[in-house]
Design a protein around this motif. Structure first.
Motif, short mmCIF file in Angstrom:
data_model
loop_
_atom_site.label_atom_id
_atom_site.label_comp_id
_atom_site.label_asym_id
_atom_site.label_seq_id
_atom_site.Cartn_x
_atom_site.Cartn_y
_atom_site.Cartn_z
N GLU A 110 0.83 -1.20 0.00
CA GLU A 110 0.00 0.00 0.00
C GLU A 110 0.88 1.26 0.00
N ALA A 111 0.37 2.29 -0.63
CA ALA A 111 1.10 3.55 -0.69
C ALA A 111 0.81 4.37 0.56
N PRO A 112 1.75 5.15 1.02
CA PRO A 112 1.49 6.02 2.16
C PRO A 112 0.51 7.13 1.78
N THR A 113 -0.27 7.61 2.76
CA THR A 113 -1.18 8.72 2.50
C THR A 113 -0.47 10.06 2.63
N ILE A 114 0.63 10.09 3.38
CA ILE A 114 1.42 11.31 3.55
C ILE A 114 2.80 10.89 4.04
N GLY A 115 3.81 11.67 3.72
CA GLY A 115 5.14 11.28 4.18
C GLY A 115 6.23 12.20 3.70
#
Length: 343
Positions: free
Chosen positions: A56-61
């Motif tokens: 899964e891709a991060p939502t923020i980072g």
């Protein structure tokens, strides 16, 4: 602390890991936090692409792979290969190489080995312009240029050995044509559009990072850092114009890596920059870079540290180092950033 990766990026990775540990032990947050590591960033990003296909891709980072106080724009990156028939008068070209130099590094070494057809020509090959000439046998010589390595995002900080070696051949029509068309220029090179490409992210920069001689053709590989408002189709247009000006020239575009651009007043940019300013007592604004980080692989992600404002850029440099006090301060900044983004 001296060593390869102390600032780019093994030191920042360890700082991020300890920042995560501090947040996990001392603070209450509502989000999961993950440290994503890749091992192929200098080449073709196979690792991060595999991650995106399977996780899964991060939502923020953020990526700790550049500069504080935060990066709101990263230039596009593209490798251009040009090739053309090449010969040197009264000599056979036996070998050309730059020691497997990485395309995103200013080459510090380049050599050419020649077999002379006329022994009297030996007198023409003397040490000059930073190029050393070595006699290998009665009719064979080696020319070696030594330069200074630097990150391809800052080619003016280095001394390009490939350019130095080619420039030695002052009477060669092809070398002179490349010079005339601006192919050897480091900033806003005429060959790639000149000053038409400047915008808020800076100028277009070019690093000739690779050279090969195969089947009578000289192949040159240049790593471009393209300002955010210039698209790759425009670069292709300029290359087509180069084909017209230099008859017989061929080119290809490889390893394209699109830009990153987030508005400066975006929540993520604003939050990270504010944290940096609060922890350091400074009042600095987000910046743009010519480097490329994994931040551009995800939405809502920017590069954040760990080089501090005013510090010398030691990425890809000899005697790379990190200041230990700043490593510790950077860890605290990362911990606060993780908390603010995940609380």
């Amino acid at each position: 602390m001296y060593g390869r990766g102390t600032i780019d990026d093994k030191g920042p990775v360890i700082a991020s890991l300890y920042a995560m540990k501090a947040v996990a032990e001392k603070m209450k947050i509502r989000k999961r936090v993950r440290l994503i590591l890749g091992l192929n960033e200098e080449k073709n990003w196979e690792c991060i692409n595999y991650y995106k296909q399977n996780e899964e891709a991060p939502t923020i980072g953020f990526s700790p792979d550049a500069d504080f106080p935060g990066i709101y724009a990263e230039k596009g990156i593209i490798t251009i290969k040009i090739e053309h028939d090449w010969n040197i008068e009264n000599a056979d070209i036996l070998e050309v190489n730059c020691g497997d130099n990485a395309i995103n590094v200013v080459p510090k070494y380049c050599m050419i080995r020649l077999k002379l057809r006329n022994l009297e020509d030996l007198e023409k090959y003397q040490n000059r312009d930073g190029v050393h000439v070595e006699k290998l046998s009665e009719d064979t010589i080696k020319l070696v240029a030594y330069g200074t390595s630097a990150h391809a995002a800052h080619p003016t900080l280095g001394d390009n050995a490939i350019i130095k070696l080619l420039s030695y051949f002052k009477d060669n029509w092809y070398v002179n044509k490349l010079k005339e068309e601006g192919f050897f220029e480091l900033e806003s090179p005429k060959f790639f559009g000149g000053f038409s490409t400047i915008d808020e992210s800076g100028v277009l920069t070019s690093n000739i990072g690779g050279i090969k001689y195969i089947d009578g053709k000289l192949k040159l590989y240049t790593n471009l850092r393209v300002p955010v408002e210039t698209n790759f189709d425009e670069i292709r247009k300029y290359c087509e114009e180069g084909k017209v000006k230099i008859s017989g020239l061929e080119y290809s575009m490889d390893h394209a890596n699109n830009k990153l651009y987030i508005e400066k007043d975006n929540y993520l940019v604003r939050t990270l920059v504010d944290i940096f300013n609060e922890e350091t007592g400074l009042n600095v604004s987000p910046i743009t870079i010519g480097g490329g980080t994994y931040a551009r692989a995800f939405k809502n992600c920017i590069s954040f540290g760990m080089t501090f404002p005013g510090d010398k850029d030691m990425c890809h440099q000899v005697n790379e180092y990190v200041d230990i006090d700043k490593l510790m301060l950077g860890t605290k900044i990362y911990a606060k950033a993780i908390y603010e983004l995940a609380k």
